[in-house]
Design a protein around this motif. Structure first.
Motif, short mmCIF file in Angstrom:
data_model
loop_
_atom_site.label_atom_id
_atom_site.label_comp_id
_atom_site.label_asym_id
_atom_site.label_seq_id
_atom_site.Cartn_x
_atom_site.Cartn_y
_atom_site.Cartn_z
N SER A 139 30.06 -23.93 -16.80
CA SER A 139 29.81 -23.52 -17.93
C SER A 139 30.99 -22.44 -18.57
CB SER A 139 28.44 -22.53 -17.89
OG SER A 139 28.75 -21.26 -17.51
N ARG A 140 30.69 -22.22 -19.83
CA ARG A 140 31.66 -21.42 -20.53
C ARG A 140 32.03 -20.02 -19.82
NH1 ARG A 140 29.56 -18.04 -24.53
NH2 ARG A 140 27.46 -18.59 -25.13
N LYS A 141 30.92 -19.69 -19.16
CA LYS A 141 30.81 -18.20 -18.55
C LYS A 141 31.17 -18.45 -16.95
CE LYS A 141 27.66 -15.72 -21.32
NZ LYS A 141 26.54 -14.93 -21.68
N GLY A 142 31.56 -19.60 -16.62
CA GLY A 142 31.94 -19.90 -15.21
C GLY A 142 31.05 -20.15 -14.36
N TYR A 143 29.67 -20.35 -14.53
CA TYR A 143 28.64 -20.88 -13.88
C TYR A 143 28.51 -22.19 -13.57
CZ TYR A 143 27.40 -15.92 -15.02
OH TYR A 143 27.71 -14.60 -15.38
N TYR A 185 32.51 -17.81 1.34
CA TYR A 185 30.93 -17.80 1.33
C TYR A 185 30.58 -16.99 0.08
CZ TYR A 185 31.17 -19.62 5.90
OH TYR A 185 31.34 -20.63 6.96
N GLY A 186 29.32 -17.45 -0.52
CA GLY A 186 28.69 -16.62 -1.51
C GLY A 186 27.34 -16.79 -1.37
N LEU A 187 26.41 -15.88 -2.03
CA LEU A 187 25.09 -16.09 -2.06
C LEU A 187 24.59 -15.99 -3.67
CD1 LEU A 187 24.08 -13.62 0.61
CD2 LEU A 187 23.86 -15.91 0.72
N ALA A 188 23.85 -16.73 -4.04
CA ALA A 188 23.35 -16.60 -5.30
C ALA A 188 21.86 -17.18 -5.55
CB ALA A 188 24.08 -17.77 -6.13
N TRP A 245 37.97 -23.49 -10.38
CA TRP A 245 37.18 -24.11 -11.43
C TRP A 245 36.87 -23.22 -12.81
CZ3 TRP A 245 33.07 -26.82 -7.77
CH2 TRP A 245 33.75 -27.73 -6.77
N GLY A 246 37.48 -23.68 -13.95
CA GLY A 246 37.31 -22.78 -14.81
C GLY A 246 36.13 -23.35 -15.96
N PRO A 247 35.94 -22.70 -17.05
CA PRO A 247 34.98 -23.18 -17.91
C PRO A 247 35.34 -24.58 -18.37
CG PRO A 247 35.64 -20.86 -18.49
CD PRO A 247 36.48 -21.26 -17.38
N GLY A 248 34.45 -25.57 -18.45
CA GLY A 248 34.62 -27.01 -18.75
C GLY A 248 35.08 -27.80 -17.72
N PHE A 249 35.46 -27.36 -16.53
CA PHE A 249 35.92 -28.31 -15.38
C PHE A 249 34.57 -29.22 -15.05
CE2 PHE A 249 36.75 -29.09 -11.11
CZ PHE A 249 37.98 -29.43 -10.96
N LYS A 250 34.93 -30.35 -15.04
CA LYS A 250 34.05 -31.56 -14.63
C LYS A 250 33.90 -31.50 -13.25
CE LYS A 250 35.01 -34.08 -18.42
NZ LYS A 250 35.03 -35.41 -19.44
N ILE A 251 32.52 -31.42 -12.79
CA ILE A 251 32.24 -31.73 -11.47
C ILE A 251 31.13 -32.78 -11.15
CG2 ILE A 251 32.77 -29.21 -10.74
CD1 ILE A 251 29.61 -28.49 -11.11
N LYS A 264 30.66 -16.25 -9.65
CA LYS A 264 32.03 -16.24 -10.35
C LYS A 264 33.24 -16.32 -9.21
CE LYS A 264 31.22 -14.68 -15.05
NZ LYS A 264 31.25 -13.65 -15.88
N ASN A 265 33.06 -15.69 -8.28
CA ASN A 265 33.94 -15.44 -6.97
C ASN A 265 33.99 -16.83 -6.32
OD1 ASN A 265 34.22 -12.81 -7.22
ND2 ASN A 265 32.56 -12.32 -5.79
N ILE A 266 33.13 -17.56 -6.39
CA ILE A 266 33.11 -18.95 -5.94
C ILE A 266 33.97 -19.78 -6.62
CG2 ILE A 266 31.93 -21.18 -4.98
CD1 ILE A 266 31.74 -19.01 -2.87
N THR A 267 33.59 -19.88 -7.95
CA THR A 267 34.46 -20.98 -8.78
C THR A 267 35.70 -20.28 -9.09
OG1 THR A 267 33.57 -19.62 -10.76
CG2 THR A 267 32.11 -21.65 -10.20
N ALA A 268 35.92 -19.11 -9.10
CA ALA A 268 37.47 -18.67 -9.05
C ALA A 268 38.19 -18.96 -7.89
CB ALA A 268 37.30 -17.06 -9.47
#
Length: 148
Positions: free
Chosen positions: A89-93, A38-41, A60-66, A52-56
């Motif tokens: 995004s390139r910053k992982g968002y 779980y995460g909050l944003a 899912w890294g930068p450039g990953f298609k969703i 970034k904890n969720i994407t990690a």
């Protein structure tokens, strides 16, 4: 002759009673059977959801298609995509496009609950309207049926 003063033992404090007294059992929820992170944003400029904890956790890294799909009650489902124009995004968002945000009444500055299922590479984004629908029964119990 000098007398010995007996030791003074204060009565148990409320804290000691909490520690030593038995507690009422709490009903345990059944095991979910699958790992959930779980995460909050807060939805920031351009629809950016920065956790970034969720994407990690999802890998899912930068450039990953969703692909992002609106679902019932203001929820967005996010899955790996193949040809979608949405990428991490390139910053992982994550960036939620404007049209998708409007379909679930999600606005800049809104807080969202994120539920990631790493084993299945899935993410649910719960908007405030989705949380309101989920929490309505608890609100009624808390306030004794009072309407806002």
């Amino acid at each position: 002759m000098i007398g010995v003063i007996p030791p003074l033992v204060p009565p148990p404090s409320p804290l000691q009673q909490l520690i030593s007294d038995p507690i009422d059992p709490v009903a345990l929820l059944p095991d979910r059977g699958i790992e959930v992170v779980y995460g909050l944003a807060v939805v920031a400029d351009g629809g950016r959801v920065a956790d970034k904890n969720i994407t990690a956790a999802l890998g899912w890294g930068p450039g990953f298609k969703i692909d992002i799909t609106p679902a019932a009650h203001g929820t967005l489902f996010v899955r790996p995509g193949s040809d979608g124009g949405i990428t991490v995004s390139r910053k992982g968002y994550l960036r939620i496009p404007y049209r998708l945000r409007r379909r679930v009444n999600l606005f800049l500055g809104d807080a969202v609950l994120l539920a990631a299922y790493p084993e299945r590479e899935r993410l649910a984004v719960y908007s405030p309207s989705a949380l309101h629908a989920l929490l309505e029964p608890s609100r009624i119990d808390l306030l004794g049926g009072a309407r806002p």
